[in-house]
Design a protein around this motif. Structure first.
Motif, mmCIF file in Angstrom:
data_model
loop_
_atom_site.group_PDB
_atom_site.id
_atom_site.type_symbol
_atom_site.label_atom_id
_atom_site.label_comp_id
_atom_site.label_asym_id
_atom_site.label_seq_id
_atom_site.Cartn_x
_atom_site.Cartn_y
_atom_site.Cartn_z
ATOM 1 N N ALA A 85 0.844 -1.126 -0.074
ATOM 2 C CA ALA A 85 -0.008 -0.024 -0.054
ATOM 3 C C ALA A 85 0.807 1.313 -0.169
ATOM 4 C CB ALA A 85 -0.903 0.076 1.171
ATOM 5 N N ILE A 86 1.646 1.148 0.828
ATOM 6 C CA ILE A 86 2.542 2.493 0.909
ATOM 7 C C ILE A 86 3.521 2.640 -0.118
ATOM 8 C CG2 ILE A 86 4.188 1.718 2.507
ATOM 9 C CD1 ILE A 86 3.719 4.637 3.946
ATOM 10 N N TYR A 87 4.504 1.593 -0.524
ATOM 11 C CA TYR A 87 5.267 1.777 -1.489
ATOM 12 C C TYR A 87 4.413 1.893 -3.183
ATOM 13 C CZ TYR A 87 8.993 0.177 1.572
ATOM 14 O OH TYR A 87 10.071 -0.086 2.505
ATOM 15 N N LYS A 92 3.116 5.699 -7.548
ATOM 16 C CA LYS A 92 2.247 6.401 -8.312
ATOM 17 C C LYS A 92 2.513 8.129 -8.079
ATOM 18 C CE LYS A 92 -1.946 3.460 -8.659
ATOM 19 N NZ LYS A 92 -1.691 2.537 -7.499
ATOM 20 N N LEU A 93 2.914 8.287 -7.027
ATOM 21 C CA LEU A 93 3.458 9.798 -6.803
ATOM 22 C C LEU A 93 4.811 10.035 -7.720
ATOM 23 C CD1 LEU A 93 3.054 10.367 -3.070
ATOM 24 C CD2 LEU A 93 1.594 11.467 -4.937
ATOM 25 N N TRP A 94 6.005 9.005 -7.658
ATOM 26 C CA TRP A 94 6.740 9.139 -8.530
ATOM 27 C C TRP A 94 6.484 9.609 -9.889
ATOM 28 C CZ3 TRP A 94 11.687 10.163 -6.979
ATOM 29 C CH2 TRP A 94 12.066 9.392 -5.789
ATOM 30 N N GLU A 95 5.325 8.744 -10.502
ATOM 31 C CA GLU A 95 4.927 8.758 -11.866
ATOM 32 C C GLU A 95 4.632 10.408 -12.286
ATOM 33 O OE1 GLU A 95 2.330 5.322 -11.788
ATOM 34 O OE2 GLU A 95 3.920 4.095 -12.792
ATOM 35 N N ALA A 365 10.410 5.259 -1.197
ATOM 36 C CA ALA A 365 9.084 5.648 -0.433
ATOM 37 C C ALA A 365 9.161 7.147 -0.200
ATOM 38 C CB ALA A 365 9.385 5.094 1.057
ATOM 39 N N THR A 366 10.217 8.000 -0.659
ATOM 40 C CA THR A 366 10.082 9.398 -0.406
ATOM 41 C C THR A 366 8.939 10.096 -0.397
ATOM 42 O OG1 THR A 366 12.591 9.223 -0.833
ATOM 43 C CG2 THR A 366 11.494 11.489 -0.934
ATOM 44 N N PRO A 367 8.360 10.141 -1.747
ATOM 45 C CA PRO A 367 6.932 10.965 -1.657
ATOM 46 C C PRO A 367 6.064 10.401 -1.214
ATOM 47 C CG PRO A 367 7.462 10.086 -3.995
ATOM 48 C CD PRO A 367 8.809 9.656 -2.966
ATOM 49 N N GLY A 368 5.844 9.066 -0.997
ATOM 50 C CA GLY A 368 4.897 8.352 -0.520
ATOM 51 C C GLY A 368 4.649 8.610 1.054
ATOM 52 N N ILE A 369 6.044 8.563 2.020
ATOM 53 C CA ILE A 369 6.087 8.636 3.262
ATOM 54 C C ILE A 369 5.897 10.274 3.632
ATOM 55 C CG2 ILE A 369 8.445 8.877 3.329
ATOM 56 C CD1 ILE A 369 6.008 7.764 6.284
ATOM 57 N N GLY A 370 6.282 11.445 2.581
ATOM 58 C CA GLY A 370 6.388 12.516 3.015
ATOM 59 C C GLY A 370 4.643 13.003 2.825
ATOM 60 N N TRP A 371 3.941 12.304 1.819
ATOM 61 C CA TRP A 371 2.597 12.709 1.919
ATOM 62 C C TRP A 371 2.031 12.288 3.175
ATOM 63 C CZ3 TRP A 371 -0.532 13.705 -2.661
ATOM 64 C CH2 TRP A 371 -1.842 13.553 -2.677
ATOM 65 N N CYS A 372 2.275 10.877 3.606
ATOM 66 C CA CYS A 372 1.532 10.409 4.740
ATOM 67 C C CYS A 372 1.753 11.065 6.047
ATOM 68 C CB CYS A 372 1.698 8.805 4.908
ATOM 69 S SG CYS A 372 1.037 7.979 3.718
ATOM 70 N N LEU A 373 3.268 11.362 6.119
ATOM 71 C CA LEU A 373 3.495 12.352 7.482
ATOM 72 C C LEU A 373 2.784 13.587 7.430
ATOM 73 C CD1 LEU A 373 7.025 11.344 7.494
ATOM 74 C CD2 LEU A 373 5.507 10.456 9.250
ATOM 75 N N ALA A 374 2.902 14.308 6.330
ATOM 76 C CA ALA A 374 2.386 15.484 6.063
ATOM 77 C C ALA A 374 0.692 15.427 6.743
ATOM 78 C CB ALA A 374 2.310 16.245 4.901
ATOM 79 N N ASP A 375 0.073 14.527 6.257
ATOM 80 C CA ASP A 375 -1.326 14.164 6.687
ATOM 81 C C ASP A 375 -1.448 13.914 8.083
ATOM 82 O OD1 ASP A 375 -4.107 13.303 4.963
ATOM 83 O OD2 ASP A 375 -3.711 12.208 6.645
#
Ligand SMILES: Cc1cc2nc3c(=O)[nH]c(=O)nc-3n(C[C@H](O)[C@H](O)[C@H](O)COP(=O)(O)OP(=O)(O)OC[C@H]3O[C@@H](n4cnc5c(N)ncnc54)[C@H](O)[C@@H]3O)c2cc1C
Ligand SMILES: [Zn+2]
Lengths: 410, 90
Positions: A85-87, A92-95, A365-375
Motif C-alpha cells: 500500500a505505501i510503496y 504513483k506519486l513518483w510517476e 518511499a520518499t514522496p509516499g512517506i512525505g505525503w503520509c507524514l504531512a497528513d
C-alpha cells in the motif's frame, strides 16, 4: 595578447534553488533531518495542507545523508498488503513527481528483475508476484528465456554456481537522480515559504509533560508546535535524548560505481542469493550495491571485503563486467528494524511524530512517506498507510516481516 | 582490512569474525512475570549508541569462541576485548 583571467569564460553561476535563511525562533512544524523524507514532508505540508510555517533542520547539508548516497531503486513489489500500500502509493506519486516539482528528476521506469536461484527462491517469488497482483502492483513471474530478453547481459547459462531459474519482473520500477529529487523538493519548499536550515544540528529537546515544546540546536533554541523526526541512521541518538526506545540498529551500507560505459544494461537486476544488485545510471556508470556491513556503525563507511564479495557476485551474473573498473565506493548509515519495515507515527509525546527504520530501502518511499507524514501532522491522526508501522507493533506482535523482499534488494 | 583481536588467537582479519550485537543482555529471571512491553524490550530492543558500545563477537572462522568487546561505533576502533569469564566491561 594578455593572458585571460582563469574562469573568465565560465558561465554565470546558476540561480540558487533555495534561500539559506537564519532560523526563526519558532515554527508551527519543525522537521529534524534534511534528507528525502524530511523534504518531502515539508513539501506536502505546504501543498496538501497549506502549512508553510515549517523549518527543516539539517546538521550537515541537504541530502548529505542517505538521500544522495542511495542507489535510487524505486519499486513497489513488496510481499505484505501494508507494504504494498505505501510503496505503491509512493510509486504513483513518483510517476507525476517531475510535473509536481517542475524540476527534472530523471525518473526512468526501466523495470526491475528480482532473480531466483533456488527452488525456495522460485516459490517465494511466485508467491510474492501473486500477492502483488492482488494489491494492484504490476508484477509477473518470468523464466530464464524471458529474463534474457529483458536483460541480454545476464548470465542465464546453467553451468554457473547459482543458475538463474527465473525472476519476478515489475516493469513500472525504475531509478531517478536522487540529488535532483532533493533539490526539486527543496526549491518547492522554499517557494512556499518554508525554511531550509543547513548546518543546524538538533542537540536536545525541551519538553513539558507529554509535549515537546521545542528543539535545542547548534544555532540556538527553536520552539515548535509539532516536531517530526526524519533523521534516518541517527534516529536513536535523538530518541535517547527524548528518553524512549525504538528498535533500530544503525549499520553502514555501501554502494559503488564503475567508470562510465556505453549503455549495456537496460533494466535493474537484483539478486538476494548471490548478494548484489545492478543498474546503469543515465551517464553510464554501473551502480551496484549489496547488503549492510554486519556491525553497528555510524561512520558512513564500511569494510572493503563487502565490496569485493559484491563484485565477485556481479561478475558471476554479468561476465561482461569483468574488465570494468571500480571508480568510487561510499557508505551511508541505515537504520534497520527487526522486521525490515519502517517505524512511523505516534510516539510517547503527543506532538512528536517519528519516521525511521526505512533501513536499506527508503528512497523509493520518499514522496509516499512525505505525503503520509504531512497528513499525520495536519490531522493529528496517523495516515492509514503509516498506521500499520506504529512503534507499538513490537509489543502487540503485529510485525510486517519484509525480510524476503527487503534484505539485499533495496 | 581491519584486524580484530581474538582474546584466544590474537589479531586476525575481520572476515574471520561474526558480529553478535549488544553484550550483557541477560535472559529475564522470571520471563512469565514480564508484561508484553517488557518482553518486547527484551526480544526486539537493543541499544544503538553513537560511540562506545559493549558488544559480543565470535571468532567464527577461527577458534569459534565468543568474546566481548568495547568498540566505538563512530570510528569502528576496538577499545578492548575480553573473554566472557574475565571481568565484564567497565
Ligand atoms: C548505499 C545506500 C544505498 C541505498 N539504496 C537504496 C535504493 O536503491 N532504493 C531505496 O529505496 N533506498 C535505498 N537506500 C536507503 C535510503 O537511502 C534511505 O532509506 C532514505 O534515504 C532515508 O530517508 P532520508 O532520505 O530522509 O534519509 P537521510 O538522507 O539520511 O536524511 C536524514 C538526515 O538527518 C540528518 N540528521 C541526523 N541527525 C540530525 C540532527 N541531530 N540534527 C539535524 N539533522 C540531523 C542527517 O544529516 C541526514 O541528512 C540506500 C541507502 C544507502 C546508504
Ligand atoms: Zn579465536
Amino acid at each position: 595578447m594578455s593572458p585571460r583571467t582563469p574562469g573568465a569564460d565560465l558561465p554565470e553561476h546558476p540561480d540558487f534553488l533555495w534561500r539559506n535563511p537564519e532560523p526563526k525562533r519558532s515554527y508551527d512544524v519543525v522537521i529534524v533531518g534534511g534528507g528525502g523524507h524530511g523534504l518531502a514532508t515539508a513539501h506536502y505540508l505546504a501543498k496538501n495542507h497549506g502549512i508553510t510555517d515549517v523549518a527543516v533542520l539539517e546538521k550537515g547539508w541537504l541530502a548529505g545523508g542517505n538521500m544522495a548516497r542511495n542507489t535510487t531503486i524505486i519499486r513497489s513489489n513488496y510481499l505484505w498488503d501494508e507494504s504494498a500500500a505505501i510503496y505503491e502509493h509512493a510509486l504513483k506519486l513518483w510517476e507525476g513527481l517531475e510535473d509536481d516539482l517542475g524540476y527534472p528528476i530523471l525518473f526512468s521506469q526501466r523495470g526491475v528483475l528480482n532473480l531466483a536461484h533456488s527452488l525456495q527462491d522460485v516459490r517465494e517469488s511466485v508467491r510474492r508476484v501473486e500477492a502483488n497482483k492482488l494489491n494492484g502492483v504490476d508484477a509477473e513471474w518470468i523464466g530464464p528465456d524471458e529474463v534474457r530478453k529483458v536483460c541480454p547481459i545476464v548470465n542465464t547459462s546453467t553451468d554457473i554456481r547459482y543458475p538463474v531459474m527465473g525472476a519476478t519482473y515489475q516493469p513500472r520500477a525504475g531509478i531517478a537522480k536522487h540529488d535532483y529529487v532533493a533539490w526539486g523538493f527543496a526549491r518547492r519548499i522554499d517557494q512556499a515559504g518554508g525554511d531550509l536550515v543547513q548546518d543546524c544540528e538538533v542537540t536536545g529537546f525541551t519538553t513539558d509533560g507529554d509535549r515537546v515544546t521545542g528543539v535545542r540546536t547548534t544555532r540556538g533554541d527553536i520552539a515548535a508546535g509539532h516536531v517530526v523526526l526524519c533523521a534516518a541512521g541517527h534516529t536513536s541518538v535523538l530518541t535517547d535524548m527524548l528518553g524512549f526506545r525504538v528498535p533500530l540498529q544503525s549499520h553502514p551500507l555501501q554502494a559503488l560505481v564503475s567508470e562510465l560505459l556505453e549503455p549495456v544494461h537496460p533494466t535493474i537486476v537484483m539478486s538476494n542469493a548471490v548478494h548484489v544488485y545492478v543498474s546503469q545510471a543515465h551517464k553510464g556508470e554501473l551502480v551496484m550495491g549489496a547488503g549492510v556491513d554486519s556491525y553497528n556503525g555510524y561512520g558512513q563507511r564500511g569494510a572493503f571485503h563487502i565490496i569485493e564479495r559484491q563484485m565477485a557476485a556481479a561478475v558471476e551474473l554479468f561476465p561482461v563486467f569483468a574488465r570494468a573498473h571500480l571508480l568510487r565506493t561510499w557508505g551511508g548509515i541505515v537504520d534497520v528494524t527487526p522486521d525490515a519495515s519502517p517505524v512511523a507515527g505516534r510516539t510517547p509525546y503527543a506532538n512528536l511524530t517519528i519516521n525511521c527504520g526505512w533501513g536499506t530501502g527508503g528512497f523509493k518511499a520518499t514522496p509516499g512517506i512525505g505525503w503520509c507524514l504531512a497528513d499525520t501532522v495536519a490531522k493529528g491522526e496517523p495516515h492509514p498507510y503509516v498506521a500499520p508501522f506504529a512503534l507499538d507493533r513490537f509489543v502487540t506482535g503485529a510485525l510486517v516481516d519484509e525480510h524476503g523482499a527487503a534484505a539485499v534488494a533495496h | 582490512m581491519q584486524l580484530i583481536e581474538c582474546p584466544w588467537c590474537g589479531p586476525r582479519e575481520e572476515v574471520e569474525f561474526h558480529y553478535g550485537g549488544q553484550a550483557h543482555v541477560a535472559y529475564p529471571d522470571d520471563p512469565a512475570a514480564l508484561t508484553d512491553e517488557q518482553w518486547a524490550h527484551y526480544v526486539f530492543f537493543r541499544d544503538n549508541p553513537k560511540g562506545r558500545f559493549a558488544e559480543r563477537w565470535s571468532h567464527s572462522a577461527g577458534c569459534r569462541r565468543w568474546f566481548n568487546a568495547v568498540r566505538d561505533t563512530a570510528t569502528y576502533r576496538f577499545e578492548r576485548v575480553h573473554r566472557p569469564d574475565e571481568s565484564p566491561t567497565p
